[in-house]
Design an enzyme around this catalytic site. Structure first.
Site, PDB file in Angstrom:
ATOM      1  CB  SER A  24      76.537  15.343  19.097  1.00 27.22           C
ATOM      2  OG  SER A  24      76.194  15.897  20.317  1.00 27.22           O
ATOM      3  CG  HIS A  55      74.257  12.237  22.751  1.00 24.89           C
ATOM      4  ND1 HIS A  55      75.437  12.104  23.422  1.00 24.89           N
ATOM      5  CD2 HIS A  55      74.311  13.427  22.126  1.00 24.89           C
ATOM      6  CE1 HIS A  55      76.170  13.183  23.219  1.00 24.89           C
ATOM      7  NE2 HIS A  55      75.508  14.000  22.430  1.00 24.89           N
ATOM      8  CG  HIS A  77      75.421  16.970  27.210  1.00 26.90           C
ATOM      9  ND1 HIS A  77      74.747  15.930  26.602  1.00 26.90           N
ATOM     10  CD2 HIS A  77      76.555  17.160  26.495  1.00 26.90           C
ATOM     11  CE1 HIS A  77      75.458  15.529  25.552  1.00 26.90           C
ATOM     12  NE2 HIS A  77      76.552  16.240  25.466  1.00 26.90           N
ATOM     13  CE1 TYR A  79      72.129  19.332  25.849  1.00 25.50           C
ATOM     14  CE2 TYR A  79      74.469  19.884  25.831  1.00 25.50           C
ATOM     15  CZ  TYR A  79      73.402  19.134  25.351  1.00 25.50           C
ATOM     16  OH  TYR A  79      73.609  18.201  24.374  1.00 25.50           O
ATOM     17  CD  GLU A  80      71.244  15.491  28.179  1.00 21.33           C
ATOM     18  OE1 GLU A  80      70.400  14.636  27.865  1.00 21.33           O
ATOM     19  OE2 GLU A  80      72.444  15.233  28.361  1.00 21.33           O
ATOM     20  CB  ALA A 107      79.863  17.654  18.198  1.00 24.27           C
ATOM     21  CG  MET A 205      77.567  23.087  24.707  1.00 30.22           C
ATOM     22  SD  MET A 205      75.882  23.049  24.088  1.00 30.22           S
ATOM     23  CE  MET A 205      75.931  24.387  22.863  1.00 30.22           C
ATOM     24  CB  SER A 206      80.488  17.420  26.546  1.00 29.81           C
ATOM     25  OG  SER A 206      81.357  17.295  25.430  1.00 29.81           O
ATOM     26  CG  ASN A 229      79.311  24.166  14.495  1.00 35.92           C
ATOM     27  OD1 ASN A 229      79.208  23.130  15.159  1.00 35.92           O
ATOM     28  ND2 ASN A 229      79.446  25.345  15.039  1.00 35.92           N
ATOM     29  CG  HIS A 241      71.541  19.384  17.324  1.00 36.91           C
ATOM     30  ND1 HIS A 241      72.789  19.263  17.906  1.00 36.91           N
ATOM     31  CD2 HIS A 241      70.918  18.213  17.545  1.00 36.91           C
ATOM     32  CE1 HIS A 241      72.898  18.057  18.461  1.00 36.91           C
ATOM     33  NE2 HIS A 241      71.771  17.398  18.252  1.00 36.91           N
TER      34      HIS A 241
END
Ligand code: HPA
Length: 268
Positions: A24, A55, A77, A79-80, A107, A205-206, A229, A241
């Site tokens: 990201s 992305h 991902h 989550y997609e 990220a 998340m990846s 963050n 985000h």
């Protein structure tokens, strides 16, 4: 997969040796390649599209100091809604096109209090909390063993090279353990306390599935997280985000310089 390979193989020029996956807000490195040949994911048969904001969704083949490189700018991902085999599609396709080493970027939220926002951290190990694995189902023995070892999933030599390159550029590169979660909701403060207790320094998340798939095929890996963050509950502020993308943009030039110097020096 065969269709993607049939499409790409005659069009990419020299075989890539190193694959780079950009997370990201970290897409800038793709613009660095000499003699770049670019393929939007939508153009390549079967290639999963990334819908995540930040992305770019393109594949770029080219060279850095004579080394053939394939860059995935943007990734799919879980989550997609992509199944795990689609999440690792790019890694498997690039392996078939000749890639022998991967550099992943992502990220991440910082759990370790010694990291500042914008820090770049070398992943030393991971904890897979995604509840799935790209190797589920029958094993393809031609790719790798049923029960692949993950002891040195993040290559110690590559990490040493990255630290040396970082030192030369004045970029501090601490190491840390990455916990890979499903998302897309950010963690709760209680989840972050739990992740710290089990030994995680970073959360994202990846990456974990991609590394598992690559290691199964015997491909050497390294990964760099950008701490976009501090993780939930560490600072008295919410996570959004936009902040993740803004921090990515802020460290972009440092990351590009690091990758540009590092990639030709990886001994594979
Ligand atoms: N948590 C999970 N994934 C992330 C974060 C986070 O705080 N920041 C960037 N990716």
């Amino acid at each position: 997969m065969d269709q993607a390979i049939d499409y790409l193989a005659p069009r990419i020029g020299a075989r890539p040796e190193v694959g780079v996956v950009l997370g990201s807000g970290l897409g800038a490195f793709a613009d660095e390649l000499a003699g770049a040949r670019t393929f939007p994911y939508g153009e390549v048969p079967g290639w999963p599209q990334s819908t995540a904001v930040g992305h770019a969704g393109k594949l770029v083949f080219g060279g850095i100091v004579g080394r053939g490189v394939a860059v995935m700018s943007g990734r799919a991902h879980l989550y997609e809604g992509h199944p795990m085999h689609k999440v690792v599609f790019g890694v498997c396709a690039l392996a078939r096109l000749g890639v022998r080493a991967f550099v992943f970027t992502n990220a991440a939220g910082g759990i370790n209090l010694s990291y500042g926002q914008g820090a770049l951290v070398l992943i030393s190990d991971h904890i897979n909390l995604q509840g799935t694995n790209p190797l589920l189902g029958p094993n393809d023995e031609s790719l790798g063993p049923r029960f692949p070892d993950m002891s040195d999933a993040y290559d110690p030599e590559f990490r040493a090279t990255a630290k040396a390159v970082g030192a030369g550029l004045g970029v501090d590169l601490p190491e840390g353990v990455y916990a890979g979660l499903l998302g897309p909701s950010y963690e709760t403060p209680a989840e972050i306390r739990y992740l710290r207790a089990i030994g995680a320094d970073l959360v994202g998340m990846s990456t974990v599935g991609e590394v598992i798939a690559a290691r199964h095929m015997g491909i050497r890996c390294m990964a760099i997280s950008c701490v976009t963050n501090m993780a939930a509950g560490i600072l008295p502020q919410k996570i959004n985000h936009e902040e993740v993308l803004e921090t990515g943009a802020r460290v972009r030039s440092t990351l590009v310089a690091l990758l540009r110097t590092l990639i030709p020096r990886l001994e594979i």
